[in-house]
Enzyme design. Sequence first.
Site, PDB file in Angstrom:
ATOM      1  N   CYS A  70      28.750  40.700  44.130  1.00 13.57           N
ATOM      2  CA  CYS A  70      28.173  41.509  43.058  1.00 13.57           C
ATOM      3  C   CYS A  70      26.776  41.993  43.429  1.00 13.57           C
ATOM      4  O   CYS A  70      25.966  41.232  43.974  1.00 13.57           O
ATOM      5  CB  CYS A  70      28.120  40.704  41.768  1.00 13.57           C
ATOM      6  SG  CYS A  70      29.732  40.423  41.028  1.00 13.57           S
TER       7      CYS A  70
ATOM      8  N   TYR B  18      36.255  33.085  35.630  1.00 13.96           N
ATOM      9  CA  TYR B  18      36.408  34.331  34.885  1.00 13.96           C
ATOM     10  C   TYR B  18      37.739  34.331  34.130  1.00 13.96           C
ATOM     11  O   TYR B  18      38.486  33.347  34.162  1.00 13.96           O
ATOM     12  CB  TYR B  18      36.217  35.517  35.823  1.00 13.96           C
ATOM     13  CG  TYR B  18      34.821  35.533  36.409  1.00 13.96           C
ATOM     14  CD1 TYR B  18      33.705  35.540  35.567  1.00 13.96           C
ATOM     15  CD2 TYR B  18      34.600  35.484  37.781  1.00 13.96           C
ATOM     16  CE1 TYR B  18      32.414  35.515  36.079  1.00 13.96           C
ATOM     17  CE2 TYR B  18      33.311  35.461  38.304  1.00 13.96           C
ATOM     18  CZ  TYR B  18      32.226  35.474  37.448  1.00 13.96           C
ATOM     19  OH  TYR B  18      30.947  35.438  37.950  1.00 13.96           O
TER      20      TYR B  18
ATOM     21  N   SER C 230      33.658  39.398  51.935  1.00 13.24           N
ATOM     22  CA  SER C 230      33.963  38.974  50.567  1.00 13.24           C
ATOM     23  C   SER C 230      33.323  39.922  49.555  1.00 13.24           C
ATOM     24  O   SER C 230      32.262  40.503  49.815  1.00 13.24           O
ATOM     25  CB  SER C 230      33.418  37.572  50.305  1.00 13.24           C
ATOM     26  OG  SER C 230      34.179  36.579  50.946  1.00 13.24           O
TER      27      SER C 230
ATOM     28  N   ALA D  47      33.261  42.395  42.410  1.00 10.61           N
ATOM     29  CA  ALA D  47      34.023  42.259  41.172  1.00 10.61           C
ATOM     30  C   ALA D  47      33.819  43.509  40.326  1.00 10.61           C
ATOM     31  O   ALA D  47      32.706  43.813  39.895  1.00 10.61           O
ATOM     32  CB  ALA D  47      33.577  41.014  40.416  1.00 10.61           C
TER      33      ALA D  47
END
Length: 353
Positions: A25, A181, A22, A57
């Site tokens: 950050c 987001y 995955s 991201a």
Amino acid sequence: MSSLFTPLAIRGNEMRNRLWVSPMCQYSAVDGVPNDWHHVHLAQFAAGGAGLVVAEATAVSPEGRISPEDVGLWNDAQLEAWRPVVAAIRARGAVAGVQLGHAGRKASTTSPLTGGRGTVAPADGGWQTVAPSAVAYDRFAEPVALDAEGIEKVVRDFAEAARRAVAAGFEVLELHAAHGYLLHQFLSPLTNLRDDAYGGSFENRVRLLVRVTEAVRAAAPDAAVFVRFSATDAAEGGWDVADTVAAARLVADAGADLIDVSSGGLVPHQRITTGPGYQVEYAATVRRETGLLVSAVGMIDDPALAENVVADGRADAVMSGREWLRDPHFGLRAAAALGADVPWPAQYTRAAR
């Protein structure tokens, strides 16, 4: 035979297995440029047996960063810095992906590495945040509602970032429409209070995401395009699983190849009970109702659980995060636990016996 360790091809990009990394950050960039930390961090997962490694991201514009320390793909200096990182992932047998995102009202925040949690003021290196509506998240600064020109810029920024991503060598592009987001903020009636063509009805609220998906597909015709959704806001009156199913069909028509199903992140008063595989049934519902490829996430840190999710047809792949941080060779360990015959790096073969 292990279902988890069978290949999966999407638009000509073949992942050697269905155990993926995955996006996570790292809050370690300067001016959006990845560095040696990102290189080592991501390449180690490929050496450790991942089928797909998705970079964190990655902001499509300076104002789209979650924090001032986030990576980006809004200029060519960032593109060039990503090239060796991508090459290192691919050289170790994994497919390289990147998550493209815009943080919206959750942008310009302090990095968790500093121990803070709040808005970074413009005087301290932050910026004015934007959102579908002027509604702040928790104690963060109030955003400015995007006007028509601002919405058009968001679409262009995603397309340009997609072009740069492909030029850097990324083969999978994930659009971040989850976790509160910007794209998620447009989807949910809890954060989208607009009365124009991008607010109100479901069709209007999903419009920006569909346009972004179309623009990214046009900019990157050969890339595999994923869309990450929060299947539910886990809050009264919010986005839910039925909305996710309907939106998944629309983004598939717009060019998306796979739906990555997570949950939550939009509002601080959400109510989510966590546990091993706690989001898998959301993915299973999307897969069953749409027939689309899906990936499942959410504390899938046991090889047997990951195997069962794929073997039972609840998802086509699983993504894990924290387990890869605990053990960058989670893929090799999972293969050994499941009795799957997979190639090991030549330097590590003594451990395979």
